[in-house]
Write a protein that holds these residues in place. Structure first.
Motif, PDB file in Angstrom:
ATOM      1  N   GLY A 198      17.781  35.360 -17.118  1.00 13.67           N
ATOM      2  CA  GLY A 198      17.761  33.912 -17.303  1.00 13.67           C
ATOM      3  C   GLY A 198      19.015  33.425 -18.011  1.00 13.67           C
ATOM      4  N   LEU A 200      21.831  33.526 -15.632  1.00 10.69           N
ATOM      5  CA  LEU A 200      21.740  32.437 -14.653  1.00 10.69           C
ATOM      6  C   LEU A 200      22.178  31.118 -15.270  1.00 10.69           C
ATOM      7  N   GLY A 201      21.712  30.860 -16.500  1.00  8.02           N
ATOM      8  CA  GLY A 201      22.061  29.611 -17.164  1.00  8.02           C
ATOM      9  C   GLY A 201      23.562  29.488 -17.346  1.00  8.02           C
ATOM     10  N   ARG A 255      25.275  28.926 -13.969  1.00  2.00           N
ATOM     11  CA  ARG A 255      25.166  27.556 -13.453  1.00  2.00           C
ATOM     12  C   ARG A 255      26.234  26.656 -14.047  1.00  2.00           C
ATOM     13  N   ALA A 262      23.918  30.332  -8.295  1.00  2.00           N
ATOM     14  CA  ALA A 262      22.847  30.237  -9.292  1.00  2.00           C
ATOM     15  C   ALA A 262      21.898  29.098  -8.936  1.00  2.00           C
ATOM     16  N   ILE A 292      17.912  29.480  -8.186  1.00  2.00           N
ATOM     17  CA  ILE A 292      16.902  28.788  -8.986  1.00  2.00           C
ATOM     18  C   ILE A 292      16.029  27.905  -8.109  1.00  2.00           C
ATOM     19  N   ALA A 335      12.871  34.086 -14.809  1.00  3.08           N
ATOM     20  CA  ALA A 335      14.306  33.937 -15.051  1.00  3.08           C
ATOM     21  C   ALA A 335      14.821  32.605 -14.531  1.00  3.08           C
ATOM     22  N   GLY A 376      16.640  30.159 -16.957  1.00  5.02           N
ATOM     23  CA  GLY A 376      18.004  29.743 -16.657  1.00  5.02           C
ATOM     24  C   GLY A 376      18.189  28.245 -16.858  1.00  5.02           C
ATOM     25  N   GLU A 377      17.216  27.455 -16.407  1.00  5.58           N
ATOM     26  CA  GLU A 377      17.300  26.006 -16.588  1.00  5.58           C
ATOM     27  C   GLU A 377      17.234  25.632 -18.066  1.00  5.58           C
ATOM     28  N   ARG A 383      20.583  26.412 -19.591  1.00  2.91           N
ATOM     29  CA  ARG A 383      21.579  25.432 -19.184  1.00  2.91           C
ATOM     30  C   ARG A 383      21.436  24.149 -19.998  1.00  2.91           C
TER      31      ARG A 383
END
Lengths: 389, 471
Positions: free
Chosen positions: A102, A105-106, A109, A120, A124, A269, A273-274, A277
């Motif tokens: 995660g 990914l964040g 992004r 990414a 997501i 994840a 990730g969001e 972000r």
């Protein structure tokens, strides 16, 4: 002002509120009593004695994965413990992997690299909008089940095998004297924690810096290795060998476990990730500019200015994601991974019929886990919340 | 004497800083690590996307009716067998609902779409567009009732004017005055719906269909402030009765279809729809209760919300399916679908309550005080002043909860209901069609994805719409 006696009692707000509450409570008590008496009668009719005596009875069913000693002749209470530990095992592993993925990914992004950030986003958006249960079933039924049988297993250097029985790995077997190594690891971790605290305090006091993180990494890797070397490597690997239709030796990671862990990690994840972000984006741009103006290099800006402030925003939703993950691990029941719900609210409930006790205990366990995690989160919040706002 | 200084012409920017190359350099190859990342990304895409496209499209079998059509798939060039999905599509969509009765499901969904469309696309749907929508729906009805040829003729007839008025060809068709046809659109579509109703009258559903037609015409032809109220009344009061009788049957001469025959995407939509429609009002009540000044009310609400939020949905569903029958007097028959619905609605009501509580807490105190100063009582204060603002504030949270609910309807498969996933499972167990799990799950995932992605995009649109209004 004196109250006008002509105003009816019913228009007095306090009296009205009391009446409403009394009515509500009465209705609640009557309904609860109705339900309880019905339950008692229904149970009596079905010949089920209520109470927790059944926990001591012999379970008589097998469980495919048990972290503690378990056999057919063990009690239902033991089965409950096995299920609970399996739930905790898969949840904690999935929490570990999903948090790492995660965060990656964040960061991806927000990357300046167009391709990476697009990838990414696509990941997501795909993962978030497909039900978790479907993903679990996809990994289990569509990917892992059609794998070849043990005889044609995918073979990696004759030590790792992947087949429809799961992932078969070499298993470390400790000889006498091996116990020193985990002890050394534990000591290294404790020493590192103390060192990092000490270094932080010293820096605050004197401004002198100490490479605490590198030292800690060296300690955690070096000390167990040293312990192994001193005791003369008292460990050998039990390598799996194909015998007949199945593998002997080694250890097997069940396909159910792989599917569940994979699906839970990938799914959580995307959400983490969001969160990451939004946390990073919440740090004011002026903070970064100020840090650069003070002469910090980009890496230090990130480490000393951005991440500490972002973490404050990230941690609360992150913990609630972890909480959701623990609850989602109950979906294990659909693919037959022996978690708490499968072993206890499934098999045990079917065998004993003690619906009320079993469902309440199951719910209580999840409730306790939730309360513990949210308690930790509240303490964290109290410690790190911005003061004076 | 002054010398006029004439600057030379500007040099063009370096060619590597503009255009495609500039963009590439800036976004993909700005530094060594970035270049490495880009190359890794390209490698990853090349490794995953072409095999998937080959499997899903190029090597896939689309035509045919039997399994044999798919066995020609070579070992070295594996492709999907979409024939399996094609053959099973009816089951995936309707479950075991009798094939001859499936029009009832379609009609129910169509009524729902008719009821929802004006609400969903409130400001997109100007007068003319409302007529367009109605024309499209009429064409679809004709298509469903009288087959493809009549449907395409109807589509041409209804849609022609709208399409042509937006292109330059409209002059060619000056004789056929597009505007007049457009005016006649609602009337004609109403007549067509009436024809449909008459057709259904043979099977006995005529009375329902006719009354619905009248109501719809009423709702779409009269466009005033009261229409919005009417739309909500239709959706929450009239529509449920129509849908219930239409789907269950056993009335108006329709054959009875028990709920254990329901399944597939249809059942998913039923559970999600009822779950959404019930969890929001219950959630609002719970949120109000949690902020109430009455201790008993507050305690009960807090206990309920925290208890539900602390446990997984599966355990609530188990409780609804195992313990609920125990709570009731013996002999009470309890539909399995109803049990699942109660579980889902209560579970998501607790989550909804927390979302709405967040909005209530964000409401300035002045709003409460102003409402009280106007002499409004508690319910009028909440209904007229506080809740409209609160709900607008928490739209993203509400839609997120709806999305969660929609995805979690898959869990009813655990207690034995045949929703989309349950049907997929039974279809996979069919000995005639063994070995196509990938196709089935990819298809199901695509269907769920379209629904969820659409819903999240719609929520963004709503957010934007309300934000403009607030400024």
């Amino acid at each position: 002002m004196e109250q006008n006696p002509k105003i009816k009692l019913i228009h007095n707000p306090r009296f009205r509120s009391l009446v409403i509450q009394a009515m509500l409570l009465t209705a609640f008590v009557v309904l609860a009593g109705f339900a309880i008496s019905n339950t008692a009668r229904n149970l009596e009719k079905a010949g089920i004695t209520s109470g927790f005596g059944f926990l001591k009875e012999v379970a008589g069913f097998d469980v495919s994965l048990a972290l503690i000693g378990y056999s057919r002749s063990a009690s239902y209470g033991r089965a409950f413990m096995v299920g609970l530990l399996n739930t905790l095992l898969v949840s904690s592993l999935a929490i570990f992997f999903s948090t790492i993925l995660g965060f990656l990914l964040g960061i991806a992004r927000l990357s300046g690299n167009w391709l990476v950030s697009r990838m990414a986003v696509v990941y997501i958006e795909i993962i978030r909008n497909v039900p978790l249960l479907l993903q679990i079933l996809f990994w289990y039924i569509a990917i892992l089940n059609p794998l070849p049988r043990p005889r044609q297993a995918l073979n990696l250097t004759d030590m790792f095998f992947l087949c429809n029985r799961g992932l078969i790995l070499p298993r470390p077997v400790g000889e006498p004297g091996f116990i020193v190594t985990p002890a050394a690891l534990l000591m290294a971790v404790a020493a590192s924690a103390a060192l990092i605290r000490w270094a932080g305090r010293r820096q605050l006091r004197t401004g002198l810096r100490f490479p605490a993180y590198y030292t800690a990494a060296g300690l955690i890797i070096g000390l167990p290795l040293l312990a192994l070397a001193v005791t003369g490597f008292p460990v050998h690997w039990d390598i799996p060998v194909l015998k007949g239709f199945n593998f002997r030796g080694g250890m097997t990671v069940l396909p159910e476990f792989i599917a569940l862990c994979l699906a839970l990690s990938l799914y959580a994840a995307a959400f983490i990730g969001e969160n990451v972000r939004s946390g990073i984006m919440s740090v004011d741009r002026g903070q970064i500019e100020a840090a650069r103006a003070l002469g910090h290099r980009p890496g230090m800006t990130l480490r000393l200015v951005v991440i500490p402030q972002a973490m404050r925003v990230i941690i609360p939703p992150l913990t609630s994601q972890h909480l959701t993950l623990v609850k989602n691990s109950s979906l294990a029941v659909v693919i037959g991974y022996p978690d708490l719900i499968h072993v206890f609210a499934g098999t045990t409930l079917n065998q004993t019929g003690q619906a009320v006790e079993i469902i309440s205990v199951t719910m209580l366990v999840y409730l306790t886990i939730s309360l513990i995690i949210s308690m930790i989160m509240n303490r964290y919040n109290k410690k790190y919340a911005i003061r004076g706002r | 004497m002054t010398v006029k200084w004439i600057p030379g012409p500007d040099l063009p920017p370096p060619s590597l800083e503009t255009g495609v190359w500039g963009w590439l350099k800036k976004n993909l190859f700005s530094s060594v690590p970035n270049t490495v990342l880009t190359l890794l990304g390209i490698f990853f895409i090349v490794a995953t996307v072409p095999p998937f496209v080959r499997w899903a499209f190029l090597n896939a079998t689309w035509l045919g009716e039997t399994r044999e059509a798919c066995t020609c798939m070579a070992e070295d060039a594996p492709g999907a067998c979409w024939v399996f999905i094609k053959v099973r599509l009816g089951m995936f969509m309707y479950g075991f609902y009798p094939e001859a009765e499936r029009w009832r499901v379609n009609l129910t969904l169509l009524f729902f779409a008719l009821g929802m469309l004006p609400i969903l696309l409130h400001d997109r749907l100007a007068r003319g567009k409302a007529e367009t929508g109605l024309a499209v729906l009429s064409a679809i009805i004709v298509f469903m009732l009288f087959g493809g040829i009549a449907g395409s003729v109807a589509a041409l007839f209804f849609l022609g004017p709208f399409g042509l008025s937006r292109t330059d060809f409209s002059g060619l068709f000056a004789a056929a005055d597009g505007r007049r046809i457009r005016r006649a659109g609602p009337l004609l579509s109403g007549v067509l719906v009436c024809v449909a109703a008459v057709r259904f009258a043979e099977s006995g559903a005529g009375s329902i269909a006719a009354s619905v037609t009248l109501l719809l015409m009423f709702g779409t032809l009269i466009r005033k402030a009261s229409v919005r109220t009417w739309q909500w009344i239709f959706l929450f009061c009239i529509y449920p009765f129509i849908a219930y009788h239409l789907l269950m049957g056993d009335a108006f001469g329709l054959p009875f279809v028990d709920t254990h025959m329901w399944g597939g995407m249809f059942l998913t939509l039923v559970i999600a729809g009822i779950g959404i429609a019930t969890s929001l009002p219950i959630g609002i009540l719970l949120a109000l209760g949690r902020r109430s000044e009455m201790t008993a009310v507050r305690t009960l609400c807090v206990c309920f919300i925290e208890l539900i939020r602390g446990v997984p949905l599966i355990s609530v569903l188990f409780m609804a399916s195992v313990m609920l029958p125990l709570f009731l007097p013996e002999g009470t028959q309890f539909n399995k679908l109803l049990r699942a619905l109660i579980g889902v609605a209560l579970f998501y009501a607790a989550y909804m309550a927390e979302v709405i509580r967040g909005g209530l807490q964000a409401m300035p105190k002045g709003q409460y005080e102003a409402a009280e100063a106007l002499g409004l009582g508690y319910w009028r204060m909440m209904g007229l002043v506080i809740l409209p603002q609160t709900l607008r504030l928490v739209i993203p949270g509400i839609v997120n909860t709806f999305l969660g609910l929609f995805k979690d309807t898959t869990l009813v498969a655990v207690i034995g209901l045949m929703d989309m996933l349950g049907i997929v499972k039974t279809a996979l167990a069919d000995t005639e069609w063994l070995g196509f799990p990938k196709e089935a799950y990819v298809f199901a995932a695509a269907v769920y994805w379209i629904f969820c992605f659409g819903m999240s995009r719609y929520s963004m649109y709503l957010e934007g719409r309300f934000q403009v209004k607030r400024r």
